[in-house]
Design an enzyme around this catalytic site. Structure first.
Site, PDB file in Angstrom:
ATOM      1  N   GLU A 183       4.571  -4.959   7.020  1.00  0.00           N
ATOM      2  CA  GLU A 183       4.149  -3.887   7.782  1.00  0.00           C
ATOM      3  C   GLU A 183       4.691  -3.725   9.323  1.00  0.00           C
ATOM      4  O   GLU A 183       4.875  -2.675   9.551  1.00  0.00           O
ATOM      5  CB  GLU A 183       2.786  -4.129   7.838  1.00  0.00           C
ATOM      6  CG  GLU A 183       1.723  -4.048   6.658  1.00  0.00           C
ATOM      7  CD  GLU A 183       1.623  -5.241   5.791  1.00  0.00           C
ATOM      8  OE1 GLU A 183       2.507  -6.042   6.034  1.00  0.00           O
ATOM      9  OE2 GLU A 183       0.765  -5.435   4.888  1.00  0.00           O
ATOM     10  N   GLY A 201       0.058  -4.552   1.117  1.00  0.00           N
ATOM     11  CA  GLY A 201      -0.840  -4.587   0.408  1.00  0.00           C
ATOM     12  C   GLY A 201      -1.010  -5.093  -1.083  1.00  0.00           C
ATOM     13  O   GLY A 201      -1.904  -5.730  -1.675  1.00  0.00           O
ATOM     14  N   ALA A 237       0.832  -1.303  -0.231  1.00  0.00           N
ATOM     15  CA  ALA A 237      -0.080  -0.030  -0.017  1.00  0.00           C
ATOM     16  C   ALA A 237       0.652   1.304   0.087  1.00  0.00           C
ATOM     17  O   ALA A 237       1.913   1.308   0.298  1.00  0.00           O
ATOM     18  CB  ALA A 237      -0.924  -0.051   1.363  1.00  0.00           C
ATOM     19  N   GLU A 287      -1.280  -8.746  -0.409  1.00  0.00           N
ATOM     20  CA  GLU A 287      -2.867  -8.975   0.062  1.00  0.00           C
ATOM     21  C   GLU A 287      -3.835  -8.860  -1.284  1.00  0.00           C
ATOM     22  O   GLU A 287      -4.744  -9.474  -1.286  1.00  0.00           O
ATOM     23  CB  GLU A 287      -3.144  -8.021   0.957  1.00  0.00           C
ATOM     24  CG  GLU A 287      -2.464  -7.982   2.392  1.00  0.00           C
ATOM     25  CD  GLU A 287      -2.525  -7.066   3.334  1.00  0.00           C
ATOM     26  OE1 GLU A 287      -2.370  -6.075   3.045  1.00  0.00           O
ATOM     27  OE2 GLU A 287      -2.730  -7.354   4.571  1.00  0.00           O
TER      28      GLU A 287
END
Ligand code: DAK
Length: 209
Positions: free
Chosen positions: A130, A107, A63, A110
């Site tokens: 993360e 992300g 992300a 994911e």
């Protein structure tokens, strides 16, 4: 240049994440565009299978840290930043293949896991880093990675932030298959065509189940 490149080859539609300057980091415009694109194909009867891919260097390196940085963790959680789009993408009814080369981190990993079949290039690197930023996977990784590789390995990956290469991802059950990077898209299209030749309602029901 569009943030998502699209190509339709008969029943197979391909979306390519196109933010090379940020290694395809997932920001709001990119995720909005990807969810819009996949939903449009989901509603288009001529499309039967979709592929999401990135560049040779990165499927998506996470992300977008720069978009998240000014927000507190409480704000991120409350706003469900990027989560709304990942949920829309996970609700696509038709089969979606993730064709992954290079980094699929945070992300990015994911997003790949929210799709149906993960086809990896031998250059792919997966991880949930993360924790190294003082946060935790927020886009489904804490659930989907466990289902894919089991609790012990998922905990190890999420608690250390280390990367796993394509061979390890295959052995662990995250990737369906590993192919040479140069053949990734040809193999992904071949796989998509094989699925596209099956009855679509049955394919959609397999996915739903
Ligand atoms: N975000 C933004 N920019 C990124 C990025 C990212 N995740 N990853 C790379 N970039 C940018 C770099 O900043 C650099 O841009 P400039 O500085 O040149 O402007 C450019 O991409 C090229 O990157 P590098 O120069 O670093 O390239 P290298 O080959 O040296 O290194 C790398 C590649 C993948 C090892 C490195 O870029 C890296 O470590 N990137 C960060 C990987 C990472 O930590 N990903 C996880 C992000 S955290 C939640 C919702 C979402 C999330 C959590 C909670 N809630 C709703 C609660 C999600 C979290 C994440 O995904």
């Amino acid at each position: 240049m569009s943030i998502i490149l699209t190509e339709v080859r008969g029943p197979v539609a391909i979306a390519t994440l196109n933010r090379p300057e940020a290694l395809n980091a997932l920001n709001t415009p990119l995720l909005d565009a990807l969810a819009d694109t996949l939903e449009a194909w989901d509603a288009d009867p001529s499309v039967r299978v979709m592929i999401v891919t990135g560049s040779d260097k990165a499927f998506a390196a996470g992300a977008d840290i720069k978009e998240m940085a000014p927000k507190s963790f409480a704000e991120m959680h409350r706003e469900n930043i990027f989560g709304r789009q990942i949920d829309r993408i996970a609700r696509i009814a038709k089969p979606v293949i993730a064709a992954v080369a290079g980094f699929a981190l945070g992300g990015g990993c994911e997003l790949a896991m929210a799709l149906d079949i993960l086809l990896a290039a031998d250059t792919a690197k997966f991880g949930q880093p993360e924790i190294t930023l003082g946060i935790m996977p927020g886009l489904g990784g804490s659930q989907r990675l466990v289902r894919a590789v089991g609790k012990a390995k998922a905990m190890e990956l999420c608690l250390t932030g280390r990367m796993m290469d394509a061979a390890e991802a295959l052995a662990a059950g995250l990737a369906a298959r590993v192919v040479p990077a140069a053949e990734l898209m040809a193999e992904a299209v071949k796989l998509a065509q094989k699925i596209a030749a099956q009855p679509l309602p049955a394919a959609a029901m397999v996915k739903e189940a």
